[in-house]
Scaffold this motif. Structure first.
Motif, short mmCIF file in Angstrom:
data_model
loop_
_atom_site.label_atom_id
_atom_site.label_comp_id
_atom_site.label_asym_id
_atom_site.label_seq_id
_atom_site.Cartn_x
_atom_site.Cartn_y
_atom_site.Cartn_z
N ARG A 51 32.19 28.94 43.76
CA ARG A 51 31.74 30.24 44.52
C ARG A 51 31.80 30.17 46.70
O ARG A 51 31.43 30.56 46.47
CB ARG A 51 30.71 30.96 43.88
N GLY A 52 32.72 29.41 47.05
CA GLY A 52 32.63 29.23 48.13
C GLY A 52 31.81 27.10 48.03
O GLY A 52 30.92 27.42 47.91
N ARG A 147 33.96 38.89 47.46
CA ARG A 147 34.59 38.11 47.10
C ARG A 147 34.62 38.17 45.45
O ARG A 147 33.73 38.85 44.91
CB ARG A 147 34.07 36.34 47.16
N LYS A 148 35.49 37.03 44.87
CA LYS A 148 35.88 37.24 43.12
C LYS A 148 33.86 36.91 42.37
O LYS A 148 33.72 35.67 43.22
CB LYS A 148 35.95 36.60 42.15
N PRO A 149 33.78 37.72 41.10
CA PRO A 149 34.82 38.22 40.57
C PRO A 149 34.27 39.72 40.82
O PRO A 149 35.11 40.55 40.18
CB PRO A 149 33.56 37.90 39.52
N TYR A 174 34.44 32.96 37.66
CA TYR A 174 35.24 34.21 38.57
C TYR A 174 36.29 34.68 38.49
O TYR A 174 36.65 36.51 39.20
CB TYR A 174 34.63 33.40 40.29
N ASP A 175 37.66 33.67 38.98
CA ASP A 175 39.02 34.29 38.51
C ASP A 175 39.50 35.43 37.08
O ASP A 175 39.47 36.50 37.31
CB ASP A 175 39.93 33.58 38.14
N VAL A 176 38.76 34.91 35.84
CA VAL A 176 38.80 35.42 34.88
C VAL A 176 37.78 36.85 35.59
O VAL A 176 38.44 38.15 35.05
CB VAL A 176 38.67 34.73 33.91
N MET A 177 37.01 37.05 36.08
CA MET A 177 36.49 38.46 35.61
C MET A 177 36.75 39.30 36.87
O MET A 177 36.86 40.32 36.75
CB MET A 177 34.72 38.31 36.41
#
Length: 220
Positions: A51-52, A147-149, A174-177
């Motif tokens: 998440r950064g 940013r993602k999600p 976060y990538d999947v969402m």
């Protein structure tokens, strides 16, 4: 396109294209050391990534004794400065990454990176492995203000790559969402910085090695 079903393959960066755990853990521990705290193990830092850097720092502080008032604001610039100065000491592409990118290039597929890492740091890091110029676009966590999600980084990636059918490859929820929110299929890598088994991320597909990526994509 030789009949390949995707025009664009997007990738997360940390834990997907590159194994950056050692350098990220070193940056967290540098920041903790400024508070005279004991270092965390790489295994402890692994699930904090995704998440950064600011989130990673907050989690590192929480795991090592708590988050003092003002500590994140004070230590965050120190962490970033240390990390940029030591960005590729331990980091390496995951096995099969370069060969997969070579194959995608040969197929005429555009590749891109969408990461929650700051864009500048993402470009510096990818440049260390001669991967930055191979990407049609690189979108960081600070590029769009979201940013993602959020799906917006994937939508922007698609637009900047000229449009077409997209798939997104990552290692975190976060990538999947982000992929689901953007309406594109997702592939999770089982070797990334997982906070749960890859099969529990909710991705459409899971791979255990980059050698599996292109054969899988041909079947989707």
């Amino acid at each position: 396109m030789n009949g390949f079903p995707f025009a664009i393959v997007g990738f997360d960066l940390d834990g997907t294209l590159l194994d950056t755990l050692g350098d990220l853990a070193a940056a967290v521990n540098h920041a903790l050391g400024l508070l005279d705290r004991a270092p965390l193990s790489t295994d402890a830092v692994r699930p904090m990534i995704g998440r950064g850097a600011k989130h990673m720092l907050e989690e590192g502080l929480r795991a090592s004794g708590g988050v003092p008032d003002g500590a994140v604001e004070r230590l965050y610039p120190e962490l970033l400065h240390f990390y940029e100065a030591h960005i590729a000491v331990h980091s390496r592409p995951f096995p099969g990454v370069v060969a997969a990118l070579d194959r995608l290039d040969a197929l005429g597929v555009r590749t891109a990176v969408v990461t929650n890492k700051a864009e500048h740091l993402a470009r510096v890091l990818l440049g260390e492995f001669d991967l930055a110029d191979r990407m049609a676009t690189i979108i960081g966590g600070d590029t769009l203000g979201v940013r993602k999600p959020s799906p917006e980084p994937i939508h922007a990636m698609t637009q900047q790559c000229g449009g077409g059918r997209v798939v997104f490859v990552g290692d975190s929820i976060y990538d999947v969402m982000a992929a689901k929110n953007a309406g594109v299929p997702s592939v999770a890598v089982s070797f990334g910085f997982l906070d749960r088994p890859a099969e529990e991320l909710g991705a459409d597909h899971v791979i255990d090695h980059f050698d599996e990526l292109i054969p899988l994509l041909r079947t989707i």
